[in-house]
Design a protein around this motif. Structure first.
Motif, PDB file in Angstrom:
ATOM      1  N   PHE A  35      12.868 -25.115   6.511  1.00  0.00           N
ATOM      2  CA  PHE A  35      12.048 -24.558   7.583  1.00  0.00           C
ATOM      3  C   PHE A  35      11.198 -25.559   8.354  1.00  0.00           C
ATOM      4  N   SER A  36      10.797 -26.655   7.736  1.00  0.00           N
ATOM      5  CA  SER A  36       9.967 -27.585   8.502  1.00  0.00           C
ATOM      6  C   SER A  36      10.058 -29.027   8.055  1.00  0.00           C
ATOM      7  N   GLY A  37      10.353 -29.293   6.828  1.00  0.00           N
ATOM      8  CA  GLY A  37      10.307 -30.656   6.305  1.00  0.00           C
ATOM      9  C   GLY A  37      11.263 -31.613   6.967  1.00  0.00           C
ATOM     10  N   LEU A  38      12.479 -31.153   7.270  1.00  0.00           N
ATOM     11  CA  LEU A  38      13.464 -32.029   7.879  1.00  0.00           C
ATOM     12  C   LEU A  38      13.003 -32.502   9.249  1.00  0.00           C
ATOM     13  N   TRP A  39      12.476 -31.588  10.065  1.00  0.00           N
ATOM     14  CA  TRP A  39      12.043 -31.951  11.424  1.00  0.00           C
ATOM     15  C   TRP A  39      10.824 -32.856  11.400  1.00  0.00           C
ATOM     16  N   LEU A  40       9.904 -32.586  10.482  1.00  0.00           N
ATOM     17  CA  LEU A  40       8.729 -33.450  10.395  1.00  0.00           C
ATOM     18  C   LEU A  40       9.109 -34.840   9.902  1.00  0.00           C
ATOM     19  N   ALA A  41       9.996 -34.907   8.919  1.00  0.00           N
ATOM     20  CA  ALA A  41      10.431 -36.208   8.414  1.00  0.00           C
ATOM     21  C   ALA A  41      11.144 -36.998   9.508  1.00  0.00           C
ATOM     22  N   ILE A  42      11.962 -36.331  10.306  1.00  0.00           N
ATOM     23  CA  ILE A  42      12.643 -37.010  11.414  1.00  0.00           C
ATOM     24  C   ILE A  42      11.613 -37.584  12.396  1.00  0.00           C
ATOM     25  N   GLY A  43      10.541 -36.839  12.664  1.00  0.00           N
ATOM     26  CA  GLY A  43       9.476 -37.337  13.538  1.00  0.00           C
ATOM     27  C   GLY A  43       8.826 -38.594  12.973  1.00  0.00           C
ATOM     28  N   TYR A  44       8.560 -38.605  11.673  1.00  0.00           N
ATOM     29  CA  TYR A  44       7.988 -39.794  11.048  1.00  0.00           C
ATOM     30  C   TYR A  44       8.974 -40.957  11.069  1.00  0.00           C
ATOM     31  N   SER A  88       3.069 -25.311  11.338  1.00  0.00           N
ATOM     32  CA  SER A  88       2.421 -24.441  10.351  1.00  0.00           C
ATOM     33  C   SER A  88       2.153 -23.031  10.886  1.00  0.00           C
ATOM     34  N   ILE A  89       1.951 -22.883  12.176  1.00  0.00           N
ATOM     35  CA  ILE A  89       1.609 -21.568  12.733  1.00  0.00           C
ATOM     36  C   ILE A  89       2.682 -20.523  12.439  1.00  0.00           C
ATOM     37  N   PRO A  90       3.965 -20.749  12.741  1.00  0.00           N
ATOM     38  CA  PRO A  90       4.951 -19.715  12.408  1.00  0.00           C
ATOM     39  C   PRO A  90       5.127 -19.521  10.903  1.00  0.00           C
ATOM     40  N   LEU A  91       4.868 -20.554  10.112  1.00  0.00           N
ATOM     41  CA  LEU A  91       4.991 -20.397   8.665  1.00  0.00           C
ATOM     42  C   LEU A  91       3.938 -19.453   8.112  1.00  0.00           C
ATOM     43  N   PHE A  92       2.743 -19.460   8.683  1.00  0.00           N
ATOM     44  CA  PHE A  92       1.678 -18.579   8.216  1.00  0.00           C
ATOM     45  C   PHE A  92       1.937 -17.112   8.557  1.00  0.00           C
ATOM     46  N   LEU A  93       2.877 -16.844   9.445  1.00  0.00           N
ATOM     47  CA  LEU A  93       3.140 -15.464   9.857  1.00  0.00           C
ATOM     48  C   LEU A  93       3.890 -14.652   8.807  1.00  0.00           C
ATOM     49  N   SER A  94       4.514 -15.310   7.848  1.00  0.00           N
ATOM     50  CA  SER A  94       5.189 -14.580   6.776  1.00  0.00           C
ATOM     51  C   SER A  94       4.527 -14.897   5.448  1.00  0.00           C
ATOM     52  N   ILE A  95       4.590 -13.981   4.517  1.00  0.00           N
ATOM     53  CA  ILE A  95       3.955 -14.183   3.218  1.00  0.00           C
ATOM     54  C   ILE A  95       4.631 -15.331   2.465  1.00  0.00           C
ATOM     55  N   ILE A  96       5.935 -15.425   2.559  1.00  0.00           N
ATOM     56  CA  ILE A  96       6.653 -16.491   1.869  1.00  0.00           C
ATOM     57  C   ILE A  96       6.301 -17.854   2.462  1.00  0.00           C
ATOM     58  N   GLY A  97       5.990 -17.900   3.743  1.00  0.00           N
ATOM     59  CA  GLY A  97       5.708 -19.162   4.402  1.00  0.00           C
ATOM     60  C   GLY A  97       4.293 -19.675   4.255  1.00  0.00           C
ATOM     61  N   ILE A  98       3.386 -18.891   3.675  1.00  0.00           N
ATOM     62  CA  ILE A  98       1.988 -19.326   3.556  1.00  0.00           C
ATOM     63  C   ILE A  98       1.836 -20.629   2.770  1.00  0.00           C
ATOM     64  N   PRO A  99       2.486 -20.794   1.596  1.00  0.00           N
ATOM     65  CA  PRO A  99       2.354 -22.095   0.920  1.00  0.00           C
ATOM     66  C   PRO A  99       2.919 -23.250   1.736  1.00  0.00           C
ATOM     67  N   LEU A 100       3.951 -22.963   2.519  1.00  0.00           N
ATOM     68  CA  LEU A 100       4.520 -24.003   3.362  1.00  0.00           C
ATOM     69  C   LEU A 100       3.574 -24.368   4.504  1.00  0.00           C
ATOM     70  N   LYS A 145      -1.913 -29.813   4.815  1.00  0.00           N
ATOM     71  CA  LYS A 145      -2.282 -30.863   3.868  1.00  0.00           C
ATOM     72  C   LYS A 145      -1.785 -32.238   4.327  1.00  0.00           C
ATOM     73  N   LEU A 146      -0.756 -32.258   5.159  1.00  0.00           N
ATOM     74  CA  LEU A 146      -0.206 -33.515   5.666  1.00  0.00           C
ATOM     75  C   LEU A 146      -0.981 -34.078   6.860  1.00  0.00           C
ATOM     76  N   ILE A 147      -1.850 -33.289   7.464  1.00  0.00           N
ATOM     77  CA  ILE A 147      -2.558 -33.744   8.664  1.00  0.00           C
ATOM     78  C   ILE A 147      -3.449 -34.961   8.410  1.00  0.00           C
ATOM     79  N   PRO A 148      -4.282 -34.989   7.352  1.00  0.00           N
ATOM     80  CA  PRO A 148      -5.117 -36.188   7.173  1.00  0.00           C
ATOM     81  C   PRO A 148      -4.326 -37.482   7.015  1.00  0.00           C
ATOM     82  N   VAL A 149      -3.225 -37.434   6.281  1.00  0.00           N
ATOM     83  CA  VAL A 149      -2.438 -38.656   6.098  1.00  0.00           C
ATOM     84  C   VAL A 149      -1.657 -38.997   7.367  1.00  0.00           C
ATOM     85  N   SER A 150      -1.353 -38.007   8.189  1.00  0.00           N
ATOM     86  CA  SER A 150      -0.675 -38.315   9.452  1.00  0.00           C
ATOM     87  C   SER A 150      -1.633 -38.950  10.454  1.00  0.00           C
ATOM     88  N   LEU A 151      -2.907 -38.673  10.326  1.00  0.00           N
ATOM     89  CA  LEU A 151      -3.893 -39.278  11.220  1.00  0.00           C
ATOM     90  C   LEU A 151      -4.296 -40.676  10.773  1.00  0.00           C
TER      91      LEU A 151
END
Length: 133
Positions: A12-21, A89-101, A107-113
């Motif tokens: 759902f999100s890790g692949l796209w974020l990793a590609i950005g990094y 993170s916004i669309p992930l928070f819209l579902s109960i399963i996506g909340i931990p994601l 949690k990745l924002i501080p290290v990305s900054l």
């Protein structure tokens, strides 16, 4: 459980974020002077690809060079990567399963900054060593 969350994360999100990094790391390595940022970007890209079960800790040996490097990173790439985490993170928070994601994304924002002077460690075996310092 961590493995299951990591598999769902990659889909759902890790692949796209990793590609950005990785793209940021490639650009930094091409420019030669910015190779330290490229290495940090690849390290964080690996963490963004498989985050559950690992933590980010600050290294005590980081000095003024890491601080100055983090300021440059913040202006050039950090803000854009942090925006990517928020947008993902916004669309992930819209579902109960996506909340931990969604929380993992935030949690990745501080290290990305501010990536320099940070180390990614296994949360089960290595983290207690860092907490005792």
């Amino acid at each position: 459980m961590k493995t299951l969350l990591n598999i769902i994360w990659v889909i759902f999100s890790g692949l796209w974020l990793a590609i950005g990094y990785y793209i940021a790391g490639i650009i930094c390595c091409i420019l030669i002077v910015t190779i330290p940022w490229g290495i940090a970007s690849f390290r964080i890209g690996n963490y963004a690809l498989w985050p559950f079960g690992r933590e980010v800790v600050e290294t005590r040996s980081a000095g003024i060079g890491a601080t100055l490097g983090n300021i440059i990173w913040l202006i050039v790439a950090g803000v854009w990567l942090a925006i990517g985490h928020v947008v993902t993170s916004i669309p992930l928070f819209l579902s109960i399963i996506g909340i931990p994601l969604g929380w993992a994304n935030l949690k990745l924002i501080p290290v990305s900054l501010m990536p320099l002077g940070k180390e990614i460690v296994d949360s089960n075996t290595v983290l207690p060593r860092y907490q005792q310092r």
